[in-house]
Design a protein around this motif. Structure first.
Motif, PDB file in Angstrom:
ATOM      1  N   THR A   1       0.860  -1.158   0.063  1.00  0.00           N
ATOM      2  CA  THR A   1       0.126   0.039  -0.061  1.00  0.00           C
ATOM      3  C   THR A   1       0.958   1.248   0.036  1.00  0.00           C
ATOM      4  OG1 THR A   1      -2.008  -1.008   1.316  1.00  0.00           O
ATOM      5  CG2 THR A   1      -1.792   1.208   1.261  1.00  0.00           C
TER       6      THR A   1
ATOM      7  N   TYR B   1      -5.574  13.129  -3.314  1.00  0.00           N
ATOM      8  CA  TYR B   1      -5.833  12.326  -4.590  1.00  0.00           C
ATOM      9  C   TYR B   1      -4.981  12.731  -5.802  1.00  0.00           C
ATOM     10  CZ  TYR B   1      -9.430  10.333  -7.314  1.00  0.00           C
ATOM     11  OH  TYR B   1     -10.025   9.316  -8.405  1.00  0.00           O
TER      12      TYR B   1
ATOM     13  N   THR C   1      -2.084  10.650  -5.615  1.00  0.00           N
ATOM     14  CA  THR C   1      -2.226   9.478  -5.749  1.00  0.00           C
ATOM     15  C   THR C   1      -2.524   9.110  -7.312  1.00  0.00           C
ATOM     16  OG1 THR C   1      -3.469   9.230  -3.525  1.00  0.00           O
ATOM     17  CG2 THR C   1      -4.072   7.579  -5.130  1.00  0.00           C
ATOM     18  N   LEU C   2      -3.315   9.895  -7.830  1.00  0.00           N
ATOM     19  CA  LEU C   2      -3.509   9.494  -9.511  1.00  0.00           C
ATOM     20  C   LEU C   2      -2.101   9.650 -10.094  1.00  0.00           C
ATOM     21  CD1 LEU C   2      -6.971  11.156  -9.990  1.00  0.00           C
ATOM     22  CD2 LEU C   2      -6.251   8.801  -9.641  1.00  0.00           C
TER      23      LEU C   2
ATOM     24  N   VAL D   1      -0.567   6.617  -9.909  1.00  0.00           N
ATOM     25  CA  VAL D   1      -0.981   5.483 -10.736  1.00  0.00           C
ATOM     26  C   VAL D   1      -0.503   5.836 -12.310  1.00  0.00           C
ATOM     27  CG1 VAL D   1      -3.213   4.719 -11.862  1.00  0.00           C
ATOM     28  CG2 VAL D   1      -2.883   5.190  -9.332  1.00  0.00           C
TER      29      VAL D   1
ATOM     30  N   LEU E   1      -4.959  -3.135  -8.938  1.00  0.00           N
ATOM     31  CA  LEU E   1      -4.878  -1.627  -8.356  1.00  0.00           C
ATOM     32  C   LEU E   1      -6.101  -1.349  -7.489  1.00  0.00           C
ATOM     33  CD1 LEU E   1      -3.217   0.567 -10.852  1.00  0.00           C
ATOM     34  CD2 LEU E   1      -2.146  -0.660  -9.174  1.00  0.00           C
TER      35      LEU E   1
ATOM     36  N   VAL F   1      -7.374   2.128  -5.880  1.00  0.00           N
ATOM     37  CA  VAL F   1      -7.178   3.667  -5.598  1.00  0.00           C
ATOM     38  C   VAL F   1      -8.240   4.231  -4.896  1.00  0.00           C
ATOM     39  CG1 VAL F   1      -6.699   5.508  -6.993  1.00  0.00           C
ATOM     40  CG2 VAL F   1      -6.129   3.501  -7.902  1.00  0.00           C
ATOM     41  N   THR F   2      -7.753   4.844  -3.750  1.00  0.00           N
ATOM     42  CA  THR F   2      -8.767   5.770  -3.002  1.00  0.00           C
ATOM     43  C   THR F   2      -7.921   7.166  -2.906  1.00  0.00           C
ATOM     44  OG1 THR F   2      -7.576   5.169  -0.922  1.00  0.00           O
ATOM     45  CG2 THR F   2      -9.319   3.735  -1.464  1.00  0.00           C
TER      46      THR F   2
ATOM     47  N   ASN G   1      -6.035   8.732  -0.971  1.00  0.00           N
ATOM     48  CA  ASN G   1      -4.896   9.069  -0.562  1.00  0.00           C
ATOM     49  C   ASN G   1      -4.085   7.630  -0.420  1.00  0.00           C
ATOM     50  OD1 ASN G   1      -5.766   8.191   1.811  1.00  0.00           O
ATOM     51  ND2 ASN G   1      -5.033   9.666   3.141  1.00  0.00           N
ATOM     52  N   ARG G   2      -4.446   6.425  -1.003  1.00  0.00           N
ATOM     53  CA  ARG G   2      -3.870   5.475  -1.082  1.00  0.00           C
ATOM     54  C   ARG G   2      -3.832   4.816  -2.527  1.00  0.00           C
ATOM     55  NH1 ARG G   2      -2.090   5.614   3.716  1.00  0.00           N
ATOM     56  NH2 ARG G   2      -3.256   5.372   5.788  1.00  0.00           N
ATOM     57  N   CYS G   3      -2.866   3.707  -2.690  1.00  0.00           N
ATOM     58  CA  CYS G   3      -2.975   2.882  -3.844  1.00  0.00           C
ATOM     59  C   CYS G   3      -2.411   1.793  -3.309  1.00  0.00           C
ATOM     60  CB  CYS G   3      -2.299   3.526  -5.006  1.00  0.00           C
ATOM     61  SG  CYS G   3      -2.372   2.431  -6.430  1.00  0.00           S
TER      62      CYS G   3
END
Length: 119
Positions: free
Chosen positions: A44, A50, A53-54, A57, A73, A75-76, A78-80
C-alpha cells in the motif's frame, strides 16, 4: 543477490513456472515493504491527496504497460494498493513469478521519486 536496482533493470518475460518458496526471502528483501498476502505480492502506497495518488497511478501505468505485467490496483483518495501475481504460472492457476518482483522494484523507484510512503 538481488537488489531493488538489479530487479528494476530487468524486463518481464513470459513465465509458466512459479517461484520456489526458497526464492522468496531474497526477493522480498530486495523489495522493501512488499509482502505476500493471499498468493499475491502486495504493498500500500500512501499519499497526501488524490492528485498525488493519481500521479503515482499514471506514472506506474507506463511502466507496467511496457513490461506487459499488470497488477490489481485499488485507488482511493490518498492510497493505492498494488497487488501483483502472474496468471500464467502453475498451469494458468496463478502464483508468483520473478515478473512480480521486477515490477515491484520498478514501482519502488517511481515511488522514491515522488512523495509516496508505505501506509
Amino acid at each position: 543477490m538481488s537488489t531493488t536496482q538489479t530487479l528494476a533493470a530487468q524486463r518481464c518475460q513470459h513465465q509458466e513456472q512459479a517461484l520456489a518458496e526458497a526464492e522468496m526471502p531474497a526477493l522480498l528483501a530486495a523489495t522493501p515493504g512488499w509482502q505476500v498476502e493471499g498468493g499475491k505480492l502486495c504493498k500500500t502506497f500512501a499519499f497526501e491527496n488524490y492528485y498525488q495518488t493519481l500521479a503515482f497511478v499514471n506514472a506506474i501505468a507506463w511502466v507496467i504497460h511496457a513490461d506487459d505485467h499488470h497488477p490489481e490496483l485499488v485507488v482511493t483518495y490518498n492510497r493505492c494498493v498494488v497487488r501483483f501475481d502472474t496468471h500464467s504460472v502453475n498451469g494458468g492457476k496463478g502464483g508468483l513469478s520473478i515478473n512480480d518482483f521486477i515490477c515491484a522494484a520498478k514501482l519502488e523507484l517511481i515511488a522514491a521519486q515522488g512523495s509516496a510512503h508505505a501506509g
